[in-house]
Scaffold this active site. Structure first.
Site, PDB file in Angstrom:
ATOM      1  N   ARG A  22      -4.401  -3.144   2.632  1.00  0.00           N
ATOM      2  CA  ARG A  22      -3.735  -3.205   3.923  1.00  0.00           C
ATOM      3  C   ARG A  22      -3.670  -1.827   4.577  1.00  0.00           C
ATOM      4  NH1 ARG A  22       1.857  -5.657   3.309  1.00  0.00           N
ATOM      5  NH2 ARG A  22       0.759  -6.994   1.865  1.00  0.00           N
ATOM      6  N   THR A  23      -3.674  -1.825   5.888  1.00  0.00           N
ATOM      7  CA  THR A  23      -3.570  -0.573   6.633  1.00  0.00           C
ATOM      8  C   THR A  23      -2.099  -0.213   6.757  1.00  0.00           C
ATOM      9  OG1 THR A  23      -5.555  -1.119   7.899  1.00  0.00           O
ATOM     10  CG2 THR A  23      -4.144   0.604   8.787  1.00  0.00           C
ATOM     11  N   LEU A  24      -1.676   0.807   6.005  1.00  0.00           N
ATOM     12  CA  LEU A  24      -0.278   1.222   6.052  1.00  0.00           C
ATOM     13  C   LEU A  24      -0.006   2.092   7.269  1.00  0.00           C
ATOM     14  CD1 LEU A  24       0.258   2.078   2.287  1.00  0.00           C
ATOM     15  CD2 LEU A  24       0.832  -0.028   3.486  1.00  0.00           C
ATOM     16  N   ASP A  81      -9.421  -1.749  11.523  1.00  0.00           N
ATOM     17  CA  ASP A  81      -8.790  -3.032  11.828  1.00  0.00           C
ATOM     18  C   ASP A  81      -9.541  -3.757  12.939  1.00  0.00           C
ATOM     19  OD1 ASP A  81      -6.905  -2.737   9.888  1.00  0.00           O
ATOM     20  OD2 ASP A  81      -5.257  -2.210  11.216  1.00  0.00           O
TER      21      ASP A  81
END
Length: 245
Positions: A22-24, A81
């Protein structure tokens, strides 16, 4: 005294790999997208910069893509994303084409789909760090809408993301009208992009303009705008500010 020796069976590595998916926080990002309706369809503009933090690391990133037969998508925010969203849309368009029923997804359907995707990911606390602009033409009707990273969406005659929402939209409110020709629409977008170039540190002087009409999508080759940097306010931009020299 009893000692317990931890045994690593690989689960910790698997969990670490799962967590890393996931893109934090956004790392490589693109700045503003500006789009307007004009008399034959929709025009959209973006520069080609990709910022790694505050460093303009990449200068050849395309952030506008054709989606199916009737839609054009532009994105601000995290580039990886945006690539993930394009994979979602490729699958959506493929599934639509497999029906082979003579119909195809229009811009309104794609916009609604993106709204659901962004809101769904937000509810999972795993958002896609993008603001999306979706334009298109189907059955002679132009469509233009926007979706934020938390799923907030709307339609309008002109939209802008990032700094453009603050600096370009006032210009569009004053100068946009429904009967804009292609040439006048391009001039209006270039005016907005020039203002953003002056005021947005993440903007670069290398842009593309895309149009979508009933005939399809056309994206221009990259080019630069003529600029003027001798404005008096540029010589000492912090003059009069608290703490300035």
């Amino acid at each position: 005294m009893t000692f317990t020796i931890p045994i690593d069976n690989g689960d910790s590595l698997k969990n670490a790999e799962a967590d890393s998916q996931r893109t934090l926080y956004p790392y490589v990002t693109g700045t503003s997208i500006v789009a307007i309706k004009y008399k034959d369809g929709v025009l959209m503009a973006s520069d080609m910069g990709g910022s790694y933090g505050s460093t303009l690391r990449y200068k050849n990133i395309e952030r506008m893509k054709a989606i199916g037969k009737h839609s054009l998508l532009g994105a601000s925010g995290e580039i990886s994303d945006f690539q993930e969203i394009l994979r979602y849309l490729d699958e959506l368009v493929l599934n639509d084409n497999m029906w082979d029923d003579g119909n195809s997804l229009g811009p309104k359907e794609v916009h609604n789909y993106l709204t659901r995707v962004m809101y769904n990911r937000r509810n999972k606390f795993n958002p896609l760090w993008n603001t999306l602009v979706l334009g298109g033409v189907k059955n002679g009707e132009s469509y233009l809408g926007m979706v934020s990273m938390i799923g907030v969406s709307f339609e309008d005659n002109h939209v802008a993301t990032g700094f453009g929402n603050h600096l370009a939209r006032p210009i569009l409110r004053d100068e946009w009208h429904a009967d804009l020709s292609f040439e006048d629409g391009v001039k209006l977008l270039e005016k907005c992009m020039r203002v953003l170039l002056y005021r947005d540190r993440s903007a670069i002087n290398k842009l593309q303009i895309a149009k979508i009409t009933e005939e399809g999508v056309t994206v221009s080759q990259p080019y630069s705008l003529k600029t003027f940097w001798e404005f008096k306010a540029f010589h000492n931009p912090t003059a009069g500010a608290e703490g300035s020299w």
